[in-house]
Every structure is written in structure tokens, then in C-alpha cells.
Design an enzyme around this catalytic site. Structure first.
Site, PDB file in Angstrom:
ATOM      1  N   LYS A 152      16.138 -35.867  21.675  1.00 11.82           N
ATOM      2  CA  LYS A 152      15.179 -37.143  21.520  1.00 11.82           C
ATOM      3  C   LYS A 152      15.655 -38.420  20.906  1.00 11.82           C
ATOM      4  CE  LYS A 152      12.367 -35.699  17.508  1.00 11.82           C
ATOM      5  NZ  LYS A 152      12.938 -36.753  16.514  1.00 11.82           N
TER       6      LYS A 152
ATOM      7  N   ARG B 273       3.617 -37.079  14.001  1.00 13.53           N
ATOM      8  CA  ARG B 273       3.987 -35.865  14.330  1.00 13.53           C
ATOM      9  C   ARG B 273       2.899 -34.944  14.286  1.00 13.53           C
ATOM     10  NH1 ARG B 273       9.524 -36.302  13.467  1.00 13.53           N
ATOM     11  NH2 ARG B 273      10.291 -34.484  12.669  1.00 13.53           N
TER      12      ARG B 273
ATOM     13  N   ARG C  23      10.972 -25.947  11.287  1.00 10.81           N
ATOM     14  CA  ARG C  23      10.676 -27.290  11.918  1.00 10.81           C
ATOM     15  C   ARG C  23      10.178 -27.157  13.410  1.00 10.81           C
ATOM     16  NH1 ARG C  23      15.505 -30.488  10.738  1.00 10.81           N
ATOM     17  NH2 ARG C  23      16.448 -28.445   9.848  1.00 10.81           N
TER      18      ARG C  23
HETATM   19  P1  AMP Z   1      13.695 -35.890  12.476  1.00  6.79           P
HETATM   20  O1  AMP Z   1      14.974 -36.740  12.396  1.00  6.79           O
HETATM   21  O2  AMP Z   1      12.822 -36.746  13.299  1.00  6.79           O
HETATM   22  O3  AMP Z   1      13.757 -34.445  12.931  1.00  6.79           O
HETATM   23  O4  AMP Z   1      12.987 -35.731  11.195  1.00  6.79           O
HETATM   24  C1  AMP Z   1      13.735 -35.044  10.160  1.00  6.79           C
HETATM   25  C2  AMP Z   1      12.742 -34.893   9.038  1.00  6.79           C
HETATM   26  O5  AMP Z   1      12.036 -35.917   8.471  1.00  6.79           O
HETATM   27  C3  AMP Z   1      11.766 -33.867   9.354  1.00  6.79           C
HETATM   28  O6  AMP Z   1      11.828 -32.530   9.262  1.00  6.79           O
HETATM   29  C4  AMP Z   1      10.495 -34.227   8.325  1.00  6.79           C
HETATM   30  O7  AMP Z   1      10.874 -33.771   7.074  1.00  6.79           O
HETATM   31  C5  AMP Z   1      10.865 -35.602   8.204  1.00  6.79           C
HETATM   32  N1  AMP Z   1       9.924 -36.583   9.044  1.00  6.79           N
HETATM   33  C6  AMP Z   1      10.346 -37.196  10.088  1.00  6.79           C
HETATM   34  N2  AMP Z   1       9.459 -37.924  10.685  1.00  6.79           N
HETATM   35  C7  AMP Z   1       8.151 -37.503  10.081  1.00  6.79           C
HETATM   36  C8  AMP Z   1       6.891 -37.899  10.290  1.00  6.79           C
HETATM   37  N3  AMP Z   1       6.495 -38.588  11.401  1.00  6.79           N
HETATM   38  N4  AMP Z   1       6.067 -37.243   9.564  1.00  6.79           N
HETATM   39  C9  AMP Z   1       6.511 -36.366   8.385  1.00  6.79           C
HETATM   40  N5  AMP Z   1       7.460 -35.970   8.230  1.00  6.79           N
HETATM   41  C10 AMP Z   1       8.665 -36.639   9.029  1.00  6.79           C
END
Ligand code: AMP
Length: 188
Positions: free
Chosen positions: A15, A90, A143
Site C-alpha cells: 500500500k 486504522r 499487526r
Molecule cells: P504502517 O507503516 O502503516 O504499517 O505503520 C507502522 C506502525 O505505526 C503500526 O504498526 C502502528 O504501530 C503505527 N501506526 C501507523 N498508523 C497508525 C494509525 N493510524 N493508528 C495507530 N497506529 C498507527
């Protein structure tokens, strides 16, 4: 075709890559909450200090912190005419908070579909190549679990509240998947 989009997909679905490419094509900012949080951790900001351990464990950072961070980002000039939100909202609470602050409604949500085994494979490979601290096998399954339970149901939330959901098959090469995204959104 509008410019205010949410990009949704499990970790490893590509994504980030797809959202960033689409943002470049459309000339709007790519706003990735994961990237913003990783930067906050790297800079040791107050937010970063709170988020660090939570992210390493594979949990979600508290809604109020993320909502405030996104609200601030969306109020910047470059986001006035559109944006691609990647990794936010999320969960339904974040989606409601977003609805409450948006002056112009969203144009839709793009959801990338990728089979579970393929995701695990891609994530473990990425962990090896990039050495990301949150990419342990335990963190990855945690996750993915959160994604299926809390994030994937957002497509129903948006359908129920009158939004448009574009579901795109994310299995394949980057160009192939991007062509599907572009076709679904009728851009190019
Ligand atoms: P991502 O790069 O989008 O996979 O995000 C990496 C990590 O950042 C996630 O596993 C969460 O710990 C945190 N994170 C990112 N976006 C969010 C969100 N909208 N709400 C809460 N935690 C987030």
C-alpha cells in the site's frame, strides 16, 4: 475522480508503494501515518517517545495521538486540494474522528487485497532487507491480526456511510497492481 483518498491494506500489501505512486501521479501529498510516526521516533519527539515501544510491539498508537497528528498534517497548505492517506484511519474510532474534522468529504477508499501467506512472505523478506525494528515475526502476525479485526471492517463503515470503496487485487508485481489501481479509479 477525486483527490481525497484513503489507502487501506495490510502490512506487506504494497500500500505504501502504491499510495506514493498514485499521489505523485495525482500531484497530491502522500500522507503515511506509519512514516510520520517512524520519523517522530527517529527524531525522539514527545510523540516519538510515546509511540516507540507500542510500534515495536506491533500495536496501534493511541487514537488521540494519531488523530491529532493527522489533523495537523491535513491543515497544511499542500493538503488543501487533496491527499492520499496511507495507514489512517486504522479503526472505526479514527474514521469517525476523521469525518468530524474534514471540511470536504473523502472521494473514496482503496483497499488492496493480498492473501495472508503472500503477506507473511513479503514482510519477512522486507524485515531481512530493511532491518526495521518492528518487523519481527511476532510483530508481523500481531499487526496482521489487528488489520483483519479493526482495519479491514472500515470498508463496511465507509459503504454504510455513503462512501465509495474500490477493492483492488494486490497480488502481483508493482506495475501490474498499479495498473489495477489506476483502472479502478479511472485515472491515467
Ligand atoms: P504502517 O507503516 O502503516 O504499517 O505503520 C507502522 C506502525 O505505526 C503500526 O504498526 C502502528 O504501530 C503505527 N501506526 C501507523 N498508523 C497508525 C494509525 N493510524 N493508528 C495507530 N497506529 C498507527
Amino acid at each position: 475522480m477525486g483527490l481525497r483518498l484513503i489507502f487501506l491494506g495490510p502490512q506487506g500489501s504494497g500500500k505504501g508503494t502504491q499510495a506514493s505512486r498514485l499521489a505523485r501521479l495525482m500531484g497530491v501529498p502522500h500522507i503515511s501515518t506509519g512514516e510520520m510516526l517512524r520519523q517522530a521516533v527517529a527524531d525522539s519527539t514527545e510523540l516519538g517517545k510515546k509511540a516507540d515501544a507500542i510500534m515495536q510491539a506491533g500495536d496501534l498508537v493511541p487514537d488521540d495521538l494519531v488523530v491529532a497528528m493527522v489533523g495537523e498534517r491535513l491543515s497544511q497548505d499542500d493538503a488543501r486540494c487533496g491527499y492520499i492517506l496511507d495507514g489512517f484511519p486504522r479503526n472505526v474510532a479514527q474514521a469517525r474522528a476523521l469525518d468530524a474534522v474534514l471540511e470536504t468529504p473523502l472521494d473514496g477508499l482503496v483497499q488492496l487485497d493480498v492473501p495472508h501467506e503472500e503477506l507473511m512472505k513479503r514482510m519477512l523478506l522486507r524485515a531481512e532487507q530493511e532491518g526495521r525494528a518492528d518487523d519481527t515475526e511476532e510483530g508481523i502476525s500481531r499487526r496482521l491480526g489487528i488489520y483483519w479485526e479493526e482495519t479491514a471492517p472500515l470498508s463496511d463503515y465507509y459503504r454504510e456511510t455513503g462512501g465509495t470503496v474500490y477493492t483492488v487485487d494486490g497480488f502481483g508485481g508493482i506495475d501490474e497492481v498499479f495498473a489495477r489501481v489506476a483502472l479502478a479509479l479511472a485515472v491515467e
